[in-house]
Design an enzyme around this catalytic site. Structure first.
Site, PDB file in Angstrom:
ATOM      1  N   HIS A 154      -4.669 -65.468 126.221  1.00 51.23           N
ATOM      2  CA  HIS A 154      -5.831 -66.113 126.850  1.00 51.23           C
ATOM      3  C   HIS A 154      -5.442 -67.361 127.639  1.00 51.23           C
ATOM      4  O   HIS A 154      -6.293 -67.949 128.315  1.00 51.23           O
ATOM      5  CB  HIS A 154      -6.869 -66.496 125.799  1.00 51.23           C
ATOM      6  CG  HIS A 154      -7.454 -65.330 125.066  1.00 51.23           C
ATOM      7  ND1 HIS A 154      -7.996 -64.246 125.726  1.00 51.23           N
ATOM      8  CD2 HIS A 154      -7.563 -65.063 123.734  1.00 51.23           C
ATOM      9  CE1 HIS A 154      -8.423 -63.368 124.829  1.00 51.23           C
ATOM     10  NE2 HIS A 154      -8.162 -63.836 123.627  1.00 51.23           N
ATOM     11  N   CYS A 155      -4.195 -67.768 127.551  1.00 50.09           N
ATOM     12  CA  CYS A 155      -3.756 -68.983 128.251  1.00 50.09           C
ATOM     13  C   CYS A 155      -3.115 -68.619 129.584  1.00 50.09           C
ATOM     14  O   CYS A 155      -2.263 -67.734 129.661  1.00 50.09           O
ATOM     15  CB  CYS A 155      -2.758 -69.747 127.387  1.00 50.09           C
ATOM     16  SG  CYS A 155      -2.322 -71.358 128.062  1.00 50.09           S
TER      17      CYS A 155
END
Length: 371
Positions: A154-155
């Site tokens: 998700h980064c």
């Protein structure tokens, strides 16, 4: 944010300690006891089992596959390493505890002095990030590798979220592009229950990277912009079960590999697809997870494509045991070994194309018919 104008510029590869030579006696399995997060019980405020990684190693050690001196211990990613992908502004934002609290979804972290947050929360993430970067190099050298950790999908380069503070998948691929001349193209196979919006934002305009993402469309992160970065998108309904899931994984992976020939596959092997997971909302059995991993490894090993596996999400206590059982199954089938760059498995045609009949080291035989 992730698709904005501020981007790290391409430049000459910096000096790094993350790449180093590994002894032949060591498995291409990367792990450190410092991966695990534990501080005053705050880690228990998030459903993620912050000690999962250590449990996986313990199970593999108890099974006789690994020893303390046969795993590879990574080094922590430095700021210079992280700047290969991350913006300076984003890294500076992590110096504010409230921002880290938002990313990790543990609100009390906002009340802690940042030097404690850096040491107790972010350092384990930086170490796992270094582990993914090193494991990618090992995959090229040995044919396969695993980081017992990582998968912070998700980064992206300029934003974190969903318990993901550093873009380890993007970093691992960018390091290979910069430093390993024979690596020109990479495929990400993201089979975590959640959309991998971080790496999708990072590689949206990069034709060297092909992303296949199979995820529950009804759960976090609902990132419509990032979906533009997916080359093969498979959106699942909540409570999807083994047969439908495995068929979609197999069929779409075969099609992806017909469309694109990578020099490495980065396999994000989240176990939050497990039935009962509080965040994944899918209904895959432990045997289904083991079969899924087998399908992906067989596809890579048949084609002699190096594969890197990271463990990503999984929010139940039993997920560590399932991950270990899956790795032991891969070893039992001859899909992974100590030094096996040219391995060709005899099981490749039978089990993933018609019937995946796997025998977990700790379970009875399970038949999962795939047409």
């Amino acid at each position: 944010m992730g698709g904005g104008p501020e981007r790290t510029q391409e430049k000459k590869a910096h000096n790094t300690r993350l790449y180093f030579e590994v002894a032949d006696k060591q498995w291409p399995v990367v792990y450190s006891q410092d991966y695990n997060i534990g501080f005053l019980g705050l880690e228990k405020l998030h459903p993620f089992d912050a000690g999962k990684w250590g449990k996986v190693f313990t199970f593999l050690k108890e099974a006789g596959m690994l020893k303390d001196d046969t795993i590879v211990t990574p080094k922590e990613a430095t700021e210079d390493d992280l700047l290969v992908v991350h913006t300076k502004r984003y890294l500076n934002n992590l110096k504010w505890s409230i921002n880290v609290a938002t990313i990790t979804e543990v609100p009390p972290v906002a009340l802690l002095p940042n030097f404690i947050v850096q040491r107790k929360v972010l350092k384990p993430f930086r170490l796992q990030t270094g582990g993914t970067i090193l494991a990618a190099k090992l995959a090229i050298e040995r044919g396969w590798a695993m980081n017992i950790g990582g998968g912070f999908h998700h980064c992206s380069g300029d934003r974190g979220g969903g318990f993901c503070a550093y873009a380890d998948i993007t970093l691992a691929i960018k390091f290979l592009f910069e430093r390993v001349s024979k690596v020109k193209r990479a495929m990400i196979v993201d089979l975590d229950a959640h959309q991998g919006n971080g790496h999708e934002r990072d590689f949206m305009d990069d034709n060297r990277v092909y992303i296949m993402d199979v995820y529950n469309r009804h759960i976090y992160p609902h990132d419509g912009f990032a979906k533009r970065g997916i080359k093969r998108k498979v959106e699942l309904m909540s409570w999807t079960q083994d047969h439908e899931y495995l068929q979609k994984v197999k069929d779409n992976l075969m099609l992806a590999l017909e469309e694109f020939t990578p020099d490495i596959i980065v396999y994000n092997a989240g176990t939050d697809i497990l039935d009962g997971d509080p965040l994944g909302a899918l209904s895959i059995s432990p045997e289904g997870i083991i079969a899924r991993d087998q399908i992906v490894f067989e596809a890579a090993r048949q084609r002699k494509i190096p594969i890197l596996m990271v463990t990503s999400g999984g929010y139940q206590k039993q997920t560590a045991r399932i991950i270990a059982n899956s790795v032991l199954n891969l070893r039992q089938l001859g899909l992974v070994g100590l030094n096996d760059n040219n391995i060709v498995t005899q099981t490749a045609e039978a089990s993933s194309c018609e019937a995946t009949g796997i025998s977990s080291p700790t379970s009875t035989q399970t038949k999962l018919k795939l047409s």
